[in-house]
Design an enzyme around this catalytic site. Structure first.
Site, PDB file in Angstrom:
ATOM      1  N   HIS A   1     -24.461  66.064   5.400  1.00 35.85           N
ATOM      2  CA  HIS A   1     -25.062  64.130   5.084  1.00 35.85           C
ATOM      3  C   HIS A   1     -23.098  63.626   4.559  1.00 35.85           C
ATOM      4  CE1 HIS A   1     -28.583  64.792   3.992  1.00 35.85           C
ATOM      5  NE2 HIS A   1     -28.488  66.066   3.774  1.00 35.85           N
TER       6      HIS A   1
ATOM      7  N   HIS B   1     -29.375  66.958  11.483  1.00 37.29           N
ATOM      8  CA  HIS B   1     -29.831  68.699  10.804  1.00 37.29           C
ATOM      9  C   HIS B   1     -30.001  68.921  12.659  1.00 37.29           C
ATOM     10  CE1 HIS B   1     -33.782  70.512  11.511  1.00 37.29           C
ATOM     11  NE2 HIS B   1     -33.544  71.266  10.770  1.00 37.29           N
TER      12      HIS B   1
ATOM     13  N   GLY C   1     -40.870  84.536   0.961  1.00 35.78           N
ATOM     14  CA  GLY C   1     -39.705  84.939  -0.158  1.00 35.78           C
ATOM     15  C   GLY C   1     -38.121  84.631   0.767  1.00 35.78           C
TER      16      GLY C   1
END
Length: 318
Positions: A99, A109, A270
């Site tokens: 950014h 990205h 996770g």
């Protein structure tokens, strides 16, 4: 078997690519350097998160590499892939989000990944995925053409149809359905790249071929993005442009939290939350039902750039 899956070779490549990306971006910024956070995952695997903050060019960004293991995938991840139920897995990848501070420099990205699943009595399952896309706030035809021509050149050795299919896939994936609006001007995107080869390609496949395509995409990224940074980094901006940049950054937040499969998989399996959410911009603003002034540069973003186009085939203005 000559073309047996080699996840270790992919992991070495991804770690090396992270080092090279960070080195090139630090040299471009000229002020800030990437922090280094090596972490381990309690349930298997770990990664290296490298974040840059407060730079002359990059207000905030990160380049992550991670490799996680698990004995089985969450049920939500196997709903559409029942053949993966009960299998152990490893997922590895490099993920970059930048950014910039100047509103005339686009956010960007990059992601490259390998999913690999093993079973004691069945053949291994694997596939590659990834791509890169560009999110301008104030667009320039020259930049969009360069970005897409570079992407097309990376895909061309794998077949004439690869770039058009990967571009279309990118346009379709980085799309906020709840806004009926693209996130940016796209690039290339691919997923589930297994033995069949790249989408739109010749049909040649295998692990070696898929890995070669992954590397081709990774190797052209800096050549696609850094020339745009150099052209726009010194442009003078005011509070108006900065305010619009912060508003449009809100779309980035919406996509990553609502739509992005990588973010959802990371949180469901996770993964390390701080590393997953490093993709979010540092300063964002939300305005209720904002509409740009007709004929303004802000309106041009919506009317000219947030519309899928065959940028790679467009002529450059003299």
């Amino acid at each position: 078997m000559a073309d047996a899956p080699d996840s270790e070779a992919v992991w070495r490549y991804l770690c090396n690519l992270q080092d090279r990306l960070c080195g090139a971006l630090e040299a471009t910024d000229g002020q800030a350097v990437f922090g280094d956070d090596v972490w381990e995952r309690p349930h298997g695997g770990g990664g290296r998160t490298r974040v840059i903050v407060g730079g002359a060019v990059f207000e905030q960004g990160g380049v992550n590499v991670s490799r996680v293991f698990g004995e089985q995938l969450p049920a939500s991840a196997t709903a559409n892939r029942p053949e993966l139920a009960g299998r152990g897995f490893q997922a590895m990848g490099v993920s970059l989000v930048l950014h910039p501070r100047n509103p005339y420099v686009p956010s960007t990205h990059l992601n490259l990944r390998l999913f690999f699943s093993q079973h004691p009595s069945e053949p291994a399952l694997w596939w590659f995925g990834g791509g890169f896309d560009l999110t301008p706030y104030y667009g320039f035809d020259e930049d969009a053409i360069h970005w897409h021509r570079t992407a097309r050149a990376a895909c061309l050795p794998f077949g004439e149809g690869v770039y058009p299919r990967c571009k279309q896939w990118c346009d379709e994936y980085f799309y906020l359905k709840h806004r009926a609006e693209p996130r940016g001007i796209g690039g290339v995107f691919f997923d589930d790249l297994g033995p069949g080869g790249p989408p739109g390609g010749s049909g040649a496949g295998g692990f070696t071929h898929g890995f070669a395509f992954l590397r081709a995409v990774g190797e052209v990224y800096l050549g696609a993005y850094l020339p745009i940074v150099e052209r726009r980094r010194a442009l003078v901006y005011r509070e108006r442009e900065r305010a619009f940049q912060k508003y449009r950054r809100g779309r980035y937040v919406e996509f990553n939290l609502v739509c992005d499969r990588g973010t959802l998989f990371g949180l469901q399996s996770g993964g390390r939350t701080e590393s997953i959410l490093m993709s979010l911009p540092p300063e964002v603003s939300f305005r209720y039902d904002f509409k740009p002034e007709p004929g303004s540069p802000e309106a041009r973003l919506y009317e000219h750039f947030l519309v899928p186009r065959d940028w790679a085939s467009m002529p450059l203005s003299p």
